[in-house]
Design a protein around this motif. Structure first.
Motif, short mmCIF file in Angstrom:
data_model
loop_
_atom_site.label_atom_id
_atom_site.label_comp_id
_atom_site.label_asym_id
_atom_site.label_seq_id
_atom_site.Cartn_x
_atom_site.Cartn_y
_atom_site.Cartn_z
N ALA A 25 -58.15 18.70 -22.20
CA ALA A 25 -58.61 17.47 -22.56
C ALA A 25 -57.74 16.33 -22.89
O ALA A 25 -56.68 16.47 -22.90
N ILE A 26 -58.04 15.19 -22.63
CA ILE A 26 -57.32 13.98 -22.87
C ILE A 26 -58.10 13.07 -23.54
O ILE A 26 -59.30 12.76 -23.64
N GLU A 27 -57.53 12.40 -24.79
CA GLU A 27 -58.12 11.58 -25.61
C GLU A 27 -57.29 10.49 -26.13
O GLU A 27 -55.87 10.80 -26.05
N ARG A 28 -57.77 9.26 -26.56
CA ARG A 28 -57.21 8.32 -27.00
C ARG A 28 -57.13 8.23 -28.60
O ARG A 28 -58.01 8.39 -29.08
N ARG A 29 -55.94 8.19 -29.00
CA ARG A 29 -55.64 8.16 -30.60
C ARG A 29 -55.00 6.86 -31.19
O ARG A 29 -54.19 6.42 -30.41
N PRO A 30 -55.33 6.40 -32.16
CA PRO A 30 -54.64 5.07 -32.62
C PRO A 30 -53.35 5.45 -32.97
O PRO A 30 -53.11 6.54 -33.29
N VAL A 31 -52.38 4.41 -32.96
CA VAL A 31 -51.00 4.64 -33.53
C VAL A 31 -50.85 4.08 -34.66
O VAL A 31 -51.18 2.94 -35.17
N TYR A 32 -50.24 4.76 -35.41
CA TYR A 32 -49.88 4.51 -36.89
C TYR A 32 -48.60 4.39 -37.09
O TYR A 32 -47.42 4.80 -36.37
N GLU A 33 -47.96 3.54 -37.85
CA GLU A 33 -46.64 2.93 -38.27
C GLU A 33 -46.34 2.95 -39.67
O GLU A 33 -47.06 2.12 -40.26
N VAL A 86 -53.03 5.38 -27.83
CA VAL A 86 -52.08 6.13 -26.65
C VAL A 86 -52.94 7.15 -26.26
O VAL A 86 -53.77 7.84 -26.84
N THR A 87 -52.68 7.67 -24.99
CA THR A 87 -53.31 8.82 -24.34
C THR A 87 -52.56 10.08 -24.59
O THR A 87 -51.32 9.93 -24.35
N VAL A 88 -53.35 10.98 -25.09
CA VAL A 88 -52.81 12.29 -25.77
C VAL A 88 -53.24 13.49 -24.98
O VAL A 88 -54.51 13.26 -25.07
N GLU A 89 -52.48 14.46 -24.60
CA GLU A 89 -53.15 15.50 -23.99
C GLU A 89 -53.56 16.38 -25.04
O GLU A 89 -52.72 16.79 -26.04
N THR A 90 -54.70 17.04 -25.22
CA THR A 90 -55.24 17.73 -26.17
C THR A 90 -56.04 19.14 -25.80
O THR A 90 -56.27 19.15 -24.52
N VAL A 91 -56.68 19.96 -26.57
CA VAL A 91 -57.51 21.06 -26.22
C VAL A 91 -58.81 20.49 -27.04
O VAL A 91 -58.72 20.63 -28.13
N ARG A 92 -59.84 20.95 -26.30
CA ARG A 92 -60.94 20.69 -26.99
C ARG A 92 -61.66 22.34 -26.95
O ARG A 92 -62.02 22.81 -26.02
N TYR A 93 -62.18 22.64 -28.24
CA TYR A 93 -62.65 23.86 -28.55
C TYR A 93 -64.45 23.66 -28.83
O TYR A 93 -64.83 22.59 -29.37
N PRO A 94 -64.83 24.55 -28.21
CA PRO A 94 -66.52 24.59 -28.13
C PRO A 94 -66.93 24.84 -29.53
O PRO A 94 -68.07 24.32 -29.97
N SER A 95 -66.51 25.70 -30.37
CA SER A 95 -66.92 25.68 -31.93
C SER A 95 -65.68 25.88 -32.75
O SER A 95 -64.59 26.14 -32.54
#
Length: 699
Positions: free
Chosen positions: A645-653, A667-676
């Motif tokens: 999955a792809i999700e957008r995450r806020p940028v922190y500094e 930013v757009t981040v590649e991730t894995v979405r788990y059903p449970s």
């Protein structure tokens, strides 16, 4: 001829009785007055110890005052405390009273001396009597009533004289005991004053004041009763018991005189029923004197009984040889053990054990005296009652049961017990803790009861019998605990002694009440005492201690390898994973071990999907689709497949979000979405109040 001999014996006995009564009458009232001369000269130690008690009283007063001041200064506003200034003032007053404790008490005696002296100075005729005069009047009266039965008359004379003399002697004992009580109150008075400074201890001082007043009243009433009886004796000798209306008789006078004496003996109980604080005196000594007299009368028969026993033994030995001698000896020893007489004297109900007849009576009498003076029962004596069926065992209770039960149960040795009751197959007691809290302990014989269904331990008695032990109340957990462990290898023998089924090499460390940390060959796990905790949902096995208590031994957590971070460790992590999880066949790209401290880790595949593994010892089975895997160490893991999955995450500094205009930069981040995600097992819940039901009796 027989009547003449019998009459001579009775005359001699009655003469001895009257001479004894004449010897003690008239000595007490003048010697034991309202001063402490007799106490000081007969018991010189109390005079020298008075100063010690004064210093002890000052110390106690200071401790109470300081404690109450501490409470007054530390309790939050609104709490119930004493006014510090008032407390200091009362402390100073009572410290002064401690210094003048004896003069104050002697002044109270001076007040009591006025009615005491007035009663002593009342003049009456006929008080100068002898008990011999009473005997002569009795003879004359009985000769008129029973003129033909001389034997009956002489028997009645001695019975009436003994009854009258015995009750008179008991009243004299009461007089002496009441005087001694007043003396003890005088020479321990500083301790009473030490209680007066604080409101919380003031009731003790007030009760002492009421007791002093009540005992001084009894001291005055001693004169009233004794002089009243003396005047009755003089009146009786003068007119033979006749009344002015012509209805009197020697028997009516005798019954009235004995009733008057008994009322004088029990007058302290009558005052107590009115609410006065008086010491109950006189009951024990009279009973023991009567028992001693009965012992003397029965000892001859006891010797005859003992002689018959030994003669029977000799005959049996001559006829049956060595085997019968051994049988008799063992039987005699079992019936005539000294401690068994103490047991027989305190057992209530049931079928009598031990010796009968005069020997048994004498033994029980001495056993009763020993029991009242601090004797204890041996383990064998308790076992002879506890091992019997309840319908024939009888029961043992009271202070002797409290102080003796530790001789039967080594685990109760040295404990402070109260309310103990021992009966066939069942024993109840209360263990008093250092804070005054009481833990109720019930013990059931394993030979007479089924194993309880609730929380219990197994206690071994001194005779080798096993008992189910069930405790409730504050401190109950201590009866189900094992010794404290530190995790040292030197404790291996003690560990196996406490847990015979523990794997070899197990080390234990106590981490809390009912909690042990177990270091096992396959990892580390927690063990929970079933007396403290409910049975957990997490995987575990039940481990039983040597005391019969169930412990929940949790399954050790799985320990995955250490996966290194960074791109340079990708090949190393893959190799580690393939070795650790040989049953997982899908090729992997990377391994993320950040969640290992929480019991999970994650692998990614080439297509962007992933699998997250959860330790089955820490997590419940997931909802939805999952597979179960086994690692190289035999531990189970739940594998949940996730999609790329792809999700957008806020940028922190520096810990703060970065803004683009008025919006947070993402930013757009590649991730894995788990059903449970599975739920983690909760820690075992603390067990509530233990109210185990008693076990069923065996049929």
């Amino acid at each position: 001829m027989l009547d003449w001999i019998f009459e001579g014996i009775v005359d001699w006995v009655s003469g001895v009785v009257t001479q004894l009564m004449d010897a003690v009458s008239g000595l007490f009232l003048s010697a034991l007055g309202t001063d402490m001369l007799a106490m000081e000269e007969y018991f010189p130690f109390i005079t020298k110890a008075f100063t010690v008690l004064q210093y002890a009283a000052w110390t106690l007063l200071a401790l109470i005052t300081v404690w109450q001041l501490f409470r007054a200064l530390t309790v939050p506003l609104g709490g119930e405390t004493e006014n510090p200034w008032s407390l200091l003032l009362r402390g100073a007053v009572f410290a002064t009273l401690i210094g003048f404790a004896k003069p104050i008490f002697l002044y109270a005696l001076t007040i009591a001396r006025a009615p005491y002296t007035a009663l002593m100075d009342v003049e009456l005729t006929g008080e100068d009597f002898t008990f011999s005069g009473v005997e002569n009047v009795l003879k004359s009266g009985l000769a008129t009533l029973i003129s033909t039965a001389s034997v009956v008359g002489t028997i009645l004379i001695i019975i009436l004289m003994v009854a009258l003399g015995w009750n008179y002697f008991k009243l004299l004992l009461e007089v002496v005991e009441r005087y001694v009580v007043v003396g003890i109150l005088c020479y321990t008075s500083p301790l009473a004053y030490s209680m007066g400074a604080s409101k919380s201890t003031a009731p003790v001082f007030k009760a002492w004041c009421r007791m002093v007043g009540s005992q001084l009243l009894l001291l005055v009433m001693n004169v009233w009763f004794l002089r009243g009886f003396h005047s009755s004796i003089g009146q009786y000798i003068g007119n033979g018991g006749a009344l002015s209306n012509g209805q009197g008789s020697i028997f009516l006078w005798l019954f009235c005189a004995i009733a008057f004496l008994k009322t004088g003996q029990r007058f302290d109980a009558y005052l107590s029923s009115l609410g006065l604080n008086v010491a109950q005196t006189g009951s024990g000594l009279g009973v023991e004197l009567m028992a001693a007299a009965r012992m003397v009368s029965g000892i001859g028969g006891g010797f005859r009984s003992a002689g018959n026993v030994f003669r029977t033994a000799g005959t049996a030995a001559a006829g049956a040889g060595t085997r019968m001698q051994g049988s008799f000896a063992s039987g005699f020893a079992s019936r005539f053990k000294g401690n068994s007489f103490v047991r027989d004297s305190v057992v209530q109900g049931g079928v009598r054990m031990g010796a009968g007849g005069s020997v048994g009576f004498i033994g029980r009498m001495f056993g009763g005296m020993a029991a009242r003076n601090g004797a204890t029962l041996t383990g064998d004596s308790i076992a002879s009652v506890a091992a019997r069926p309840p319908e024939s065992s009888g029961s043992i209770a009271g202070e002797i049961a409290d102080r003796s039960l530790g001789n039967y149960f080594p685990n109760l040795k040295g404990q402070s017990l109260t309310g103990t009751e021992i009966t066939g197959g069942r024993i109840h007691t209360n263990v008093v803790g250092a804070d005054g809290g009481q833990t109720a302990v019930e013990l059931y014989s394993a030979a007479q009861y089924e194993r309880p269904s609730g929380i219990h331990s197994v206690a071994e008695a001194s005779d080798g019998s096993r008992w189910y032990q069930m405790a409730s109340g504050p401190g109950a957990g201590a009866f189900y605990d094992v010794p404290a462990f530190t995790g040292s290898p030197a404790e291996a023998t003690q560990v196996l002694s406490s847990f015979p089924d523990a794997p070899e090499g197990t080390l234990l460390r106590t981490v809390g009440a009912g909690e042990l940390e177990a270091t096992l060959p396959d990892g580390t796990a927690m063990w929970y005492n079933s007396a403290y905790f409910e049975e957990p949902d997490a995987p575990h096995r039940v481990m039983q201690s040597s005391g019969g208590v169930d412990w929940y031994a949790m399954q050790p957590y799985a320990v995955p390898p250490v996966f290194e971070p960074g791109d340079d460790a990708i090949d190393y992590n893959r190799a580690q994973f393939r070795t650790f999880m040989p049953g997982y066949e899908t090729p992997i790209a990377t391994v993320d071990g950040a969640g290992i401290p929480d019991g999970y880790f994650e692998v990614r595949h080439e297509n962007g999907s992933g699998t997250r593994f959860y330790d089955a010892a820490r997590y419940e089975a997931p909802h939805g689709s999952y597979r179960q895997y086994e690692d190289a160490g035999g531990n189970s893991w739940y594998g949940i497949q996730g999609e790329a999955a792809i999700e957008r995450r806020p940028v922190y500094e520096n810990g703060k979000p970065v803004y683009e205009g008025s919006s947070v930069k993402t930013v757009t981040v590649e991730t894995v979405r788990y059903p449970s995600k599975p739920s983690r097992y909760r820690e075992p819940a603390a067990r509530g109040k233990n109210e185990s039901r008693p076990p069923q009796r065996r049929r």
